[in-house]
Design a protein around this motif. Structure first.
Motif, PDB file in Angstrom:
ATOM      1  N   MET A   1     -15.745   6.321  21.234  1.00  0.00           N
ATOM      2  CA  MET A   1     -15.616   4.996  21.474  1.00  0.00           C
ATOM      3  C   MET A   1     -16.170   4.082  22.404  1.00  0.00           C
ATOM      4  O   MET A   1     -16.142   4.483  23.435  1.00  0.00           O
ATOM      5  N   GLU A   2     -17.053   3.314  21.627  1.00  0.00           N
ATOM      6  CA  GLU A   2     -17.886   2.363  22.304  1.00  0.00           C
ATOM      7  C   GLU A   2     -16.386   1.142  23.227  1.00  0.00           C
ATOM      8  O   GLU A   2     -15.544   1.385  22.510  1.00  0.00           O
ATOM      9  N   PHE A   3     -16.829   0.195  24.268  1.00  0.00           N
ATOM     10  CA  PHE A   3     -15.918  -0.142  25.665  1.00  0.00           C
ATOM     11  C   PHE A   3     -16.936  -1.393  25.372  1.00  0.00           C
ATOM     12  O   PHE A   3     -18.358  -1.403  25.676  1.00  0.00           O
ATOM     13  N   GLY A   4     -16.304  -2.997  25.390  1.00  0.00           N
ATOM     14  CA  GLY A   4     -16.834  -3.670  25.914  1.00  0.00           C
ATOM     15  C   GLY A   4     -15.747  -5.279  26.233  1.00  0.00           C
ATOM     16  O   GLY A   4     -14.736  -5.307  25.989  1.00  0.00           O
ATOM     17  N   ILE A   5     -16.367  -6.141  25.839  1.00  0.00           N
ATOM     18  CA  ILE A   5     -15.869  -7.486  26.267  1.00  0.00           C
ATOM     19  C   ILE A   5     -16.289  -8.927  25.575  1.00  0.00           C
ATOM     20  O   ILE A   5     -17.582  -8.909  25.327  1.00  0.00           O
ATOM     21  N   THR A   6     -15.032  -9.369  24.600  1.00  0.00           N
ATOM     22  CA  THR A   6     -15.592 -10.556  24.529  1.00  0.00           C
ATOM     23  C   THR A   6     -15.164 -11.555  24.862  1.00  0.00           C
ATOM     24  O   THR A   6     -14.283 -11.537  25.577  1.00  0.00           O
ATOM     25  N   THR A   7     -15.726 -13.078  24.687  1.00  0.00           N
ATOM     26  CA  THR A   7     -15.156 -14.253  26.180  1.00  0.00           C
ATOM     27  C   THR A   7     -16.268 -14.958  25.025  1.00  0.00           C
ATOM     28  O   THR A   7     -16.727 -15.629  24.135  1.00  0.00           O
ATOM     29  N   PHE A   8     -15.181 -16.199  24.774  1.00  0.00           N
ATOM     30  CA  PHE A   8     -15.188 -17.979  24.336  1.00  0.00           C
ATOM     31  C   PHE A   8     -15.863 -18.504  25.728  1.00  0.00           C
ATOM     32  O   PHE A   8     -15.888 -20.201  25.180  1.00  0.00           O
ATOM     33  N   VAL A   9     -15.935 -18.135  26.725  1.00  0.00           N
ATOM     34  CA  VAL A   9     -16.220 -18.675  27.455  1.00  0.00           C
ATOM     35  C   VAL A   9     -15.378 -19.789  28.164  1.00  0.00           C
ATOM     36  O   VAL A   9     -15.900 -21.406  28.377  1.00  0.00           O
ATOM     37  N   GLU A  10     -14.113 -19.795  27.840  1.00  0.00           N
ATOM     38  CA  GLU A  10     -13.586 -20.983  28.468  1.00  0.00           C
ATOM     39  C   GLU A  10     -13.360 -21.443  29.384  1.00  0.00           C
ATOM     40  O   GLU A  10     -14.335 -22.075  30.396  1.00  0.00           O
ATOM     41  N   ASN A  11     -13.586 -23.383  29.449  1.00  0.00           N
ATOM     42  CA  ASN A  11     -13.464 -23.739  30.737  1.00  0.00           C
ATOM     43  C   ASN A  11     -12.234 -24.391  30.852  1.00  0.00           C
ATOM     44  O   ASN A  11     -12.213 -26.137  30.563  1.00  0.00           O
ATOM     45  N   VAL A 333     -12.689   2.742  34.760  1.00  0.00           N
ATOM     46  CA  VAL A 333     -11.746   3.469  34.618  1.00  0.00           C
ATOM     47  C   VAL A 333     -11.167   3.803  33.498  1.00  0.00           C
ATOM     48  O   VAL A 333     -10.956   5.185  32.581  1.00  0.00           O
ATOM     49  N   VAL A 334     -10.487   2.391  32.888  1.00  0.00           N
ATOM     50  CA  VAL A 334     -10.146   2.597  31.488  1.00  0.00           C
ATOM     51  C   VAL A 334     -11.276   3.209  30.351  1.00  0.00           C
ATOM     52  O   VAL A 334     -10.991   3.921  29.381  1.00  0.00           O
ATOM     53  N   ALA A 335     -12.417   2.793  30.554  1.00  0.00           N
ATOM     54  CA  ALA A 335     -13.556   3.443  29.281  1.00  0.00           C
ATOM     55  C   ALA A 335     -13.164   4.334  29.602  1.00  0.00           C
ATOM     56  O   ALA A 335     -13.388   5.769  28.659  1.00  0.00           O
ATOM     57  N   PRO A 336     -13.762   5.422  30.836  1.00  0.00           N
ATOM     58  CA  PRO A 336     -13.732   6.834  30.454  1.00  0.00           C
ATOM     59  C   PRO A 336     -13.100   7.709  30.653  1.00  0.00           C
ATOM     60  O   PRO A 336     -12.684   8.852  29.595  1.00  0.00           O
ATOM     61  N   THR A 337     -11.266   7.307  31.222  1.00  0.00           N
ATOM     62  CA  THR A 337     -10.517   8.024  30.451  1.00  0.00           C
ATOM     63  C   THR A 337     -10.254   7.931  29.234  1.00  0.00           C
ATOM     64  O   THR A 337      -9.677   9.033  29.008  1.00  0.00           O
ATOM     65  N   VAL A 338      -9.546   6.776  28.490  1.00  0.00           N
ATOM     66  CA  VAL A 338     -10.192   7.562  27.329  1.00  0.00           C
ATOM     67  C   VAL A 338     -10.666   7.966  26.183  1.00  0.00           C
ATOM     68  O   VAL A 338     -10.487   8.441  25.432  1.00  0.00           O
ATOM     69  N   LYS A 339     -12.253   7.922  27.114  1.00  0.00           N
ATOM     70  CA  LYS A 339     -13.662   8.767  26.239  1.00  0.00           C
ATOM     71  C   LYS A 339     -13.682   9.706  26.397  1.00  0.00           C
ATOM     72  O   LYS A 339     -13.301  11.124  25.314  1.00  0.00           O
ATOM     73  N   LYS A 340     -13.189  10.216  27.860  1.00  0.00           N
ATOM     74  CA  LYS A 340     -12.738  11.971  28.124  1.00  0.00           C
ATOM     75  C   LYS A 340     -11.246  11.795  26.811  1.00  0.00           C
ATOM     76  O   LYS A 340     -11.112  13.586  26.585  1.00  0.00           O
TER      77      LYS A 340
END
Length: 346
Positions: A1-11, A333-340
């Motif tokens: 599984m790939e992991f990432g972030i999305t943002t709308f660059v809110e202000n 922490v999160v991504a490596p643990t889930v992938k494992k």
């Protein structure tokens, strides 16, 4: 599984003092976030497109081009490109530039747009909401596959055997279709054999299983290679070292934005009880300690069999240091643990 972030660059206003960052400060913070996401090993960073005062970015490709020269490995995607109100030729060219600057790390996440400000801004009629997207997606796919193109449609001037340049670094740009849970959008993505990003920002994720099943079934019936199947789940969330502190810190900015959108769209205002229900294992909100988010991602993977998980972290303005810490926790922490855990399961 790939992991990432999305943002709308809110202000949006700082919940502690009501102040707004300058657009320059918010953009500077965004560059920090993308650089850190790359450094901690996340796979994807996606930036959304909006044309309203509470979101800074109207041109994801411009921002991603800047990020391309500051990063080394992370994939750089829109999240989303409002294709219905844009010119597919320009979209393709812009992301080809991002792809060249990043040496093949650009992606397009195309959507119809849940915000409609871009339609009147660029002279599009909302009554053409569906046909605009389907026609322009068809053109974008054609541009991606062929250097020269002849094309004719209803909503854009025809093209007669013209070359479109530059070409991307990759043979073809990855094009994801972003959907919010309408069957027509799901079927469209599967029929084209394109990867689908499903946004789940309310209710119980389990309710969306029929949509992902429809996608998988249609994808297979259309004769596409199962080895190329890709499905992303995009959800709101925030990670902190302490569960209660993370929940308390995220609630104010999140409730502000969701209640504001609720007034615009006829939703009920956000309250703490509803927020806590959404934070539960079966809810849509990924807010808490690393272990809570790990458990919830694994639960969602059981439901969907998704190949990518994108956390939409900054729904409302949070302290910059807290956002950076959350990115660090997701990557280290999160991504490596889930992938494992997923490797062990297979």
């Amino acid at each position: 599984m790939e992991f990432g972030i999305t943002t709308f660059v809110e202000n949006t206003p700082d919940p502690t003092n009501g102040n707004l960052l300058s657009p320059y400060e918010r953009m500077s913070n965004l560059m920090d976030e993308i650089e850190l996401a790359d450094q901690v090993g996340l796979d994807v960073f996606a930036v959304g497109e909006h044309h309203r005062p509470d979101y800074v970015v109207s041109s994801p490709a411009v921002v991603l081009a800047a990020a391309a020269v500051k990063t080394k490995n992370i994939k750089l995607s829109s999240g989303v490109t409002v294709l219905s109100s844009d010119d597919p030729v320009r979209v393709f060219q812009d992301f080809a530039h991002v792809d060249l600057l990043s040496k093949g790390r650009a992606e397009i996440m195309a959507g119809r747009g849940s915000f409609i400000e871009s339609f009147p801004l660029f002279g599009n009629d909302l009554k053409d909401y569906d046909t605009l997207f389907s026609e322009k997606l068809e053109l974008l796919i054609a541009l991606n596959k062929s250097e020269k193109i002849t094309w004719e449609g209803k909503h854009r001037p025809s093209i007669d055997n013209r070359g479109v340049y530059p070409r991307p670094y990759q043979d073809e740009l990855p094009i994801w279709i972003a959907v919010g849970g309408t069957p027509q959008s799901v079927v469209r993505a599967a029929t084209y054999g394109l990867p689908m990003a499903l946004a789940i920002i309310g209710g119980e994720p389990a309710r969306f299983v029929p949509f992902t099943n429809l996608y998988k079934e249609t994808y297979k019936k259309a004769g596409h290679d199962p080895a190329k199947f890709q499905l992303a789940i995009n959800s709101h969330g925030f990670i902190g070292d302490d569960s209660q502190k993370a929940a308390d810190e995220y609630y104010g900015p999140y409730a502000y934005v969701m209640s504001k959108l609720g007034r615009e769209r006829g939703w009920s205002p956000m309250n703490r009880q509803h927020y806590e229900q959404m934070r539960a294992r079966e809810g849509s909100l990924f807010v808490g300690s690393p272990q809570q988010v790990i458990d919830k991602i694994l639960y969602n993977h059981e439901l969907f069999g998704n190949t990518r998980f994108l956390l939409h972290m900054s729904v409302g303005t949070l302290p910059h240091a807290s956002v950076l810490r959350a990115i660090e926790l997701l990557g280290t922490v999160v991504a490596p643990t889930v992938k494992k855990a997923l490797e062990k399961a297979t």
